[in-house]
Design a protein around this motif. Structure first.
Motif, PDB file in Angstrom:
ATOM      1  N   ALA A 289     -10.471   8.778  -9.454  1.00  0.00           N
ATOM      2  CA  ALA A 289      -9.041   8.901  -9.347  1.00  0.00           C
ATOM      3  C   ALA A 289      -8.387   8.057 -10.582  1.00  0.00           C
ATOM      4  O   ALA A 289      -7.284   8.742 -11.034  1.00  0.00           O
ATOM      5  CB  ALA A 289      -8.375   8.052  -8.298  1.00  0.00           C
ATOM      6  N   ARG A 300       2.331   3.852  -7.578  1.00  0.00           N
ATOM      7  CA  ARG A 300       1.747   2.982  -6.707  1.00  0.00           C
ATOM      8  C   ARG A 300       0.486   2.277  -7.433  1.00  0.00           C
ATOM      9  O   ARG A 300       0.563   2.314  -8.549  1.00  0.00           O
ATOM     10  CB  ARG A 300       0.898   3.737  -5.575  1.00  0.00           C
ATOM     11  CG  ARG A 300       1.931   4.751  -4.775  1.00  0.00           C
ATOM     12  CD  ARG A 300       1.121   5.473  -3.688  1.00  0.00           C
ATOM     13  NE  ARG A 300       1.721   6.216  -2.743  1.00  0.00           N
ATOM     14  CZ  ARG A 300       2.393   7.709  -3.236  1.00  0.00           C
ATOM     15  NH1 ARG A 300       2.022   8.024  -4.413  1.00  0.00           N
ATOM     16  NH2 ARG A 300       3.256   8.012  -2.270  1.00  0.00           N
ATOM     17  N   SER A 303      -5.133   0.320  -6.276  1.00  0.00           N
ATOM     18  CA  SER A 303      -5.883   0.322  -5.140  1.00  0.00           C
ATOM     19  C   SER A 303      -5.644   1.499  -4.129  1.00  0.00           C
ATOM     20  O   SER A 303      -6.459   1.842  -3.205  1.00  0.00           O
ATOM     21  CB  SER A 303      -5.909  -0.890  -4.151  1.00  0.00           C
ATOM     22  OG  SER A 303      -4.431  -1.207  -3.745  1.00  0.00           O
ATOM     23  N   ASP A 304      -4.335   2.077  -4.173  1.00  0.00           N
ATOM     24  CA  ASP A 304      -4.027   3.390  -3.781  1.00  0.00           C
ATOM     25  C   ASP A 304      -4.237   4.698  -4.429  1.00  0.00           C
ATOM     26  O   ASP A 304      -3.506   4.939  -5.403  1.00  0.00           O
ATOM     27  CB  ASP A 304      -2.363   3.223  -3.202  1.00  0.00           C
ATOM     28  CG  ASP A 304      -2.190   4.193  -2.154  1.00  0.00           C
ATOM     29  OD1 ASP A 304      -0.965   4.148  -1.785  1.00  0.00           O
ATOM     30  OD2 ASP A 304      -2.999   4.945  -1.790  1.00  0.00           O
ATOM     31  N   GLU A 305      -5.216   5.362  -3.820  1.00  0.00           N
ATOM     32  CA  GLU A 305      -5.495   6.717  -4.533  1.00  0.00           C
ATOM     33  C   GLU A 305      -4.852   7.754  -4.016  1.00  0.00           C
ATOM     34  O   GLU A 305      -5.674   9.132  -4.179  1.00  0.00           O
ATOM     35  CB  GLU A 305      -7.069   6.790  -4.657  1.00  0.00           C
ATOM     36  CG  GLU A 305      -7.769   5.818  -5.397  1.00  0.00           C
ATOM     37  CD  GLU A 305      -9.279   5.924  -5.636  1.00  0.00           C
ATOM     38  OE1 GLU A 305      -9.901   6.958  -5.179  1.00  0.00           O
ATOM     39  OE2 GLU A 305      -9.723   5.135  -6.128  1.00  0.00           O
ATOM     40  N   SER A 306      -3.938   7.962  -3.033  1.00  0.00           N
ATOM     41  CA  SER A 306      -3.221   8.880  -2.446  1.00  0.00           C
ATOM     42  C   SER A 306      -2.583   9.732  -3.495  1.00  0.00           C
ATOM     43  O   SER A 306      -2.100  10.863  -3.479  1.00  0.00           O
ATOM     44  CB  SER A 306      -2.173   8.346  -1.525  1.00  0.00           C
ATOM     45  OG  SER A 306      -1.215   7.755  -2.280  1.00  0.00           O
ATOM     46  N   TYR A 307      -2.333   9.373  -4.815  1.00  0.00           N
ATOM     47  CA  TYR A 307      -1.648  10.111  -5.773  1.00  0.00           C
ATOM     48  C   TYR A 307      -2.525  11.281  -6.287  1.00  0.00           C
ATOM     49  O   TYR A 307      -2.233  12.306  -6.790  1.00  0.00           O
ATOM     50  CB  TYR A 307      -1.290   9.236  -7.033  1.00  0.00           C
ATOM     51  CG  TYR A 307      -2.465   8.529  -7.707  1.00  0.00           C
ATOM     52  CD1 TYR A 307      -3.345   8.983  -8.450  1.00  0.00           C
ATOM     53  CD2 TYR A 307      -2.640   7.122  -7.360  1.00  0.00           C
ATOM     54  CE1 TYR A 307      -4.381   8.676  -9.067  1.00  0.00           C
ATOM     55  CE2 TYR A 307      -3.538   6.409  -8.030  1.00  0.00           C
ATOM     56  CZ  TYR A 307      -4.413   7.122  -8.761  1.00  0.00           C
ATOM     57  OH  TYR A 307      -5.657   6.302  -9.291  1.00  0.00           O
ATOM     58  N   LEU A 309      -3.813  13.299  -4.324  1.00  0.00           N
ATOM     59  CA  LEU A 309      -3.676  14.584  -3.140  1.00  0.00           C
ATOM     60  C   LEU A 309      -3.154  15.856  -3.782  1.00  0.00           C
ATOM     61  O   LEU A 309      -3.918  16.876  -3.544  1.00  0.00           O
ATOM     62  CB  LEU A 309      -2.848  14.028  -1.979  1.00  0.00           C
ATOM     63  CG  LEU A 309      -2.737  14.878  -0.791  1.00  0.00           C
ATOM     64  CD1 LEU A 309      -4.153  15.213  -0.367  1.00  0.00           C
ATOM     65  CD2 LEU A 309      -1.918  14.230   0.294  1.00  0.00           C
ATOM     66  N   GLN A 318     -12.441  17.477  -2.727  1.00  0.00           N
ATOM     67  CA  GLN A 318     -12.826  17.040  -1.679  1.00  0.00           C
ATOM     68  C   GLN A 318     -13.603  15.683  -2.039  1.00  0.00           C
ATOM     69  O   GLN A 318     -14.399  15.572  -2.899  1.00  0.00           O
ATOM     70  CB  GLN A 318     -14.107  17.864  -0.875  1.00  0.00           C
ATOM     71  CG  GLN A 318     -15.151  18.000  -1.639  1.00  0.00           C
ATOM     72  CD  GLN A 318     -16.159  19.213  -0.995  1.00  0.00           C
ATOM     73  OE1 GLN A 318     -15.562  20.008  -0.378  1.00  0.00           O
ATOM     74  NE2 GLN A 318     -17.450  18.939  -1.292  1.00  0.00           N
ATOM     75  N   PRO A 319     -13.209  14.551  -1.389  1.00  0.00           N
ATOM     76  CA  PRO A 319     -13.514  13.369  -1.548  1.00  0.00           C
ATOM     77  C   PRO A 319     -15.247  12.979  -0.976  1.00  0.00           C
ATOM     78  O   PRO A 319     -15.664  13.618  -0.052  1.00  0.00           O
ATOM     79  CB  PRO A 319     -12.667  12.238  -0.777  1.00  0.00           C
ATOM     80  CG  PRO A 319     -12.208  13.021   0.240  1.00  0.00           C
ATOM     81  CD  PRO A 319     -12.250  14.708  -0.416  1.00  0.00           C
ATOM     82  N   TYR A 329     -14.206  12.309  -6.454  1.00  0.00           N
ATOM     83  CA  TYR A 329     -13.786  13.589  -6.175  1.00  0.00           C
ATOM     84  C   TYR A 329     -14.448  14.668  -6.690  1.00  0.00           C
ATOM     85  O   TYR A 329     -14.539  14.864  -7.783  1.00  0.00           O
ATOM     86  CB  TYR A 329     -12.122  13.648  -6.438  1.00  0.00           C
ATOM     87  CG  TYR A 329     -11.347  12.286  -5.828  1.00  0.00           C
ATOM     88  CD1 TYR A 329     -11.069  12.566  -4.363  1.00  0.00           C
ATOM     89  CD2 TYR A 329     -11.204  11.230  -6.471  1.00  0.00           C
ATOM     90  CE1 TYR A 329     -10.391  11.655  -3.881  1.00  0.00           C
ATOM     91  CE2 TYR A 329     -10.644  10.325  -5.812  1.00  0.00           C
ATOM     92  CZ  TYR A 329     -10.166  10.457  -4.660  1.00  0.00           C
ATOM     93  OH  TYR A 329      -9.416   9.462  -3.750  1.00  0.00           O
TER      94      TYR A 329
END
Length: 514
Positions: A289, A300, A303-307, A309, A318-319, A329
């Motif tokens: 990430a 963000r 620690s948050d890797e939702s970016y 997506l 796919q993770p 990823y």
């Protein structure tokens, strides 16, 4: 039409065998077919217990198209022009032999967009498919595929004309605003002179006219008008080099002051996804990430890797979890290619990170909005003329209200269009003022996003121990499979009987080895 399916025949105790390719109907010679359009092969992955190799069994069925000839639908015309052009550029960059992942990575397209584009281009340009021994589908195009597409597609012929017409229409709207400045000044001060003249005798009228003419002169070179009526103004301004000695003429400075230089980030999303695709492909299809962060908009914490997506959705990623519990990823479509490339090796971490991605830019930056490219003197002249026009409109408005008689002739016309003159005089300064405030907000947001990306880029250059181990793990999991001609077991441009013979020979050699 030709449809091709891929399947496997296996049992726990049996050996794999290659089923001979047999047409389901009697085929005519290839020259008798106007076009054969294969359907995409599904990719089959996974391991079967007890197996040594995965061998696809290709079966073909052919239906002869009837009534296909001039005037048939061109599949490429159904594609958005941007998708088609980006796909064709990617095909050229990969030497006209590509996988879907190659095109998606080079052009920054979604996988389904790249697949549809390749299928349409292959159908329209006599391209053909190749299938590897593991079920990978490759699209191969002839050297003159662009010429063939241009000859078939009417849309491709008229698109340049339509684009020029749109550019001219859009520019004509903008150019009317600048032309109106000169017209407004002439109309306003001519009306003021006419009103003053109507209140004086002939001698006073002559003196006032001579006094006015000797004190105020505007000279506009005819060449300025040719510069002004330029439908490619923005395009020409973008390609001009930054030269302090190069000044704008009068009309250019007015246009730039009111409307600015346009969006500096036009087409920036296309560039962003292209950079992301090239980076992932150059690193063997496995990234972290933190490596994607310098290309994305992040609000963000680390620690948050939702970016990531949007990247996973666009490129079918796919993770995966490595042995140390790090989230990596993987993008399988970028791990199989028809173009031989060197992937990032695991020692390319830290200070040598710039070398790991070759010519790919290490960070994605947005450009700030400029108010105008005019210098102080050019901007001052535009403001001065706009102010003169505004001052004249105010004076003329007061004079029209003080007139005791109903105006006629020219003054009647001026009184009729006077609300438009007021709107124009006010908007001449209102538009730049609104742009100035908007640019402040836009540039603040751009600066914030650029600083965040730079922070992630600096972290990759000097990673801490945990990030370094994570990057090394990603490099260890990276892989790149080159699909050469020696791995091709089926090609749609060759006779099925010939490939049937080669399949039997392949099976014979396989049994001899066993």
């Amino acid at each position: 039409m030709t449809s091709i399916s891929t399947c496997f025949t296996t049992t726990p105790k049996s050996r794999f065998f290659f089923t001979p390719l047999r047409p389901l109907i009697n085929l005519k010679p290839p020259d008798s077919f106007p076009r054969i359009q294969p359907l995409p092969f599904p990719r089959i992955s996974g391991k079967i217990p007890g197996s040594r190799v995965l061998v696809p069994v290709a079966k073909a069925s052919t239906d002869v198209a009837v009534g296909v000839g001039p005037g048939r639908i061109v599949e490429s015309d159904k594609l958005p022009a941007d998708v088609r052009n980006r796909a064709m550029d990617a095909v050229d960059a990969c030497n006209r032999r590509v996988t879907i992942g190659d095109v998606a990575g080079k052009a920054g397209l979604k996988l389904n967009e790249a697949q549809k584009a390749l299928q349409a281009l292959a159908a329209d340009t006599d391209g053909f498919l190749e299938v590897s021994d593991e079920g990978d589908v490759l699209y191969v195009f002839p050297n003159d595929y662009r010429a063939k597409l241009a000859a078939k597609s009417f849309r491709l012929k008229v698109e340049p004309v339509i684009d020029k017409a749109k550019a001219a229409a859009e520019y004509s709207i903008r150019v009317l605003f600048g032309t109106a400045l000169i017209a407004s000044i002439v109309i306003v001060f001519t009306a003021i002179i006419a009103i003053l003249s109507s209140k004086s005798d002939d001698d006073d009228r002559g003196r006032r006219r001579r006094s006015f003419d000797s004190g105020f002169n505007i000279f506009i070179s005819p060449s300025d008008l040719f510069w002004y009526w330029d439908p490619y103004y923005y395009r020409r301004r973008r390609v001009q080099t930054n030269d302090d000695d190069k000044k704008m003429n009068f009309i250019e400075s007015v246009f730039s002051f009111v409307f600015g230089e346009g969006d500096p980030n036009q087409g920036i999303e296309e560039k962003r996804w292209k950079l992301i695709g090239e980076y992932i492909a150059s690193n063997g299809g496995v990234v972290t990430a933190e490596e994607l962060a310098p290309y994305l908009d992040i609000d963000r914490t680390m620690s948050d890797e939702s970016y990531v997506l949007p990247v996973l959705l666009r490129f079918d990623g796919q993770p995966e979890i490595d042995e140390e519990g790090n989230i990596l990823y993987r993008f399988p479509s970028f791990q199989r290619t028809a173009a031989s490339q060197r992937i990032g090796r695991k020692e390319y971490v830290g200070r040598r990170w710039a070398d790991a991605i070759g010519g790919v830019e290490k960070i994605f930056r947005e450009k700030k909005w400029e108010f105008s490219k005019t210098n102080m003197s050019e901007r001052g002249m535009a403001i001065g003329l706009g102010g003169l026009n505004l001052f004249g409109v105010i004076i003329l408005g007061a004079m029209l209200q003080e007139m005791a008689v109903t105006p006629n002739g020219f003054l009647k016309f001026v009184a009729y269009i006077f609300p438009l003159l007021q709107i124009y005089a006010g908007s001449f300064f209102a538009i730049p003022a609104v742009r100035w405030f908007l640019n402040l907000q836009r540039n603040a947001d751009i600066e914030k996003r650029n600083r965040t990306r730079e922070k992630y880029a600096r972290a990759l250059k000097s990673p801490d121990i945990s990030l370094r181990r994570k990057l090394l793990s990603a490099r260890d999991m990276a892989q790149k499979t080159f699909i050469g001609q020696d791995r091709i077991v089926y090609s749609s441009d060759r006779d099925l009987i010939e490939q049937d013979y080669e399949a039997r020979e392949w099976e014979k050699r396989f049994r001899e080895i066993e």
